[in-house]
Design a protein around this motif. Structure first.
Motif, short mmCIF file in Angstrom:
data_model
loop_
_atom_site.label_atom_id
_atom_site.label_comp_id
_atom_site.label_asym_id
_atom_site.label_seq_id
_atom_site.Cartn_x
_atom_site.Cartn_y
_atom_site.Cartn_z
N LYS A 10 0.82 -0.98 -0.16
CA LYS A 10 0.02 -0.06 0.06
C LYS A 10 0.92 1.29 -0.06
N ASP A 11 0.53 2.16 -0.76
CA ASP A 11 1.26 3.41 -0.99
C ASP A 11 0.71 4.30 -0.24
N PHE A 12 1.86 5.19 0.51
CA PHE A 12 1.53 6.36 1.30
C PHE A 12 2.23 7.59 0.91
N ASN A 13 1.73 8.63 1.19
CA ASN A 13 2.43 10.01 0.98
C ASN A 13 2.87 10.41 2.24
N ILE A 14 4.23 10.90 2.35
CA ILE A 14 4.57 11.69 3.36
C ILE A 14 4.91 13.10 3.26
N PRO A 15 4.24 13.92 4.06
CA PRO A 15 3.22 13.74 4.84
C PRO A 15 1.82 13.70 4.04
N SER A 16 0.82 13.18 4.48
CA SER A 16 -0.35 12.93 3.62
C SER A 16 -0.98 14.33 2.73
N GLU A 17 -0.58 15.27 3.44
CA GLU A 17 -0.89 16.67 3.00
C GLU A 17 0.30 17.35 2.31
N LYS A 18 0.31 17.93 1.14
CA LYS A 18 1.50 18.43 0.60
C LYS A 18 2.80 17.41 0.71
N PRO A 19 2.56 16.48 0.29
CA PRO A 19 3.59 15.29 0.00
C PRO A 19 4.99 15.73 -0.22
N VAL A 20 6.18 15.27 0.23
CA VAL A 20 7.50 15.48 -0.09
C VAL A 20 8.18 14.14 -0.65
#
Length: 163
Positions: free
Chosen positions: A21-31
């Motif tokens: 499962k893919d996640f963005n770091i952080p979930s808002e405004k991912p870097v």
């Protein structure tokens, strides 16, 4: 898997075949983004993502940090580990500078103990750009962590800077 540095280096050479499962770091405004294997428990934190293998033998976290604040990173990570019952043996420290998925990185590994006995502990700083870095925190119970080598390699190999 003998230590975190070896796992990170191997990840650069291995492809990821396991479902994740893919996640963005952080979930808002991912870097950055990261993939956690199916079967792992993954939780978003205030500054990133943490995951634990199904048998709780391995813990892996990725957190965002300001590149200018990296001098505080290792002590803060060590304090976090201590709060989790992980004890680092500072005499076993090994450091290595390398690349992780094309980005400059510093890997620090230790031997130590956790609630289950001897453990491998690893920290890494991955510089994404002049503003943002990722902090990777890892520990695994010796003997048990070896069962998760491919999963750990897939996690490390999945880390990518946002476009």
């Amino acid at each position: 898997m003998k230590n975190f540095v070896m796992a990170a280096a191997a990840a650069l050479l291995l492809s990821t075949a396991a479902q994740a499962k893919d996640f963005n770091i952080p979930s808002e405004k991912p870097v950055a983004s990261i993939s956690m294997p199916d079967g792992w428990t993954a939780n978003e934190t205030d500054s990133g993502l943490e995951g634990t293998s199904a048998d709780s033998a391995v813990y892996f976290a990725v957190d965002i940090s300001e590149t200018g604040a990296l001098d505080k990173t290792i002590p803060e990570a060590a304090k976090f580990l201590e709060q989790q019952g992980v004890k680092i043996d500072p005499k076993t420290e090994k450091q290595k500078q390398d690349k992780l998925n094309g980005k400059d990185a510093v890997f620090v590994s230790y031997a130590g103990t956790d609630k289950d006995g001897p453990a491998t502990i690893g920290l890494a700083i991955v510089v994404l750009d002049e503003k943002s870095s990722l902090i990777l925190t890892y520990w695994g119970t010796k003997g048990e962590e070896d069962k998760h080598g491919a999963e750990i390699n897939s996690i490390v190999g999945s880390i990518k800077a946002a476009k």
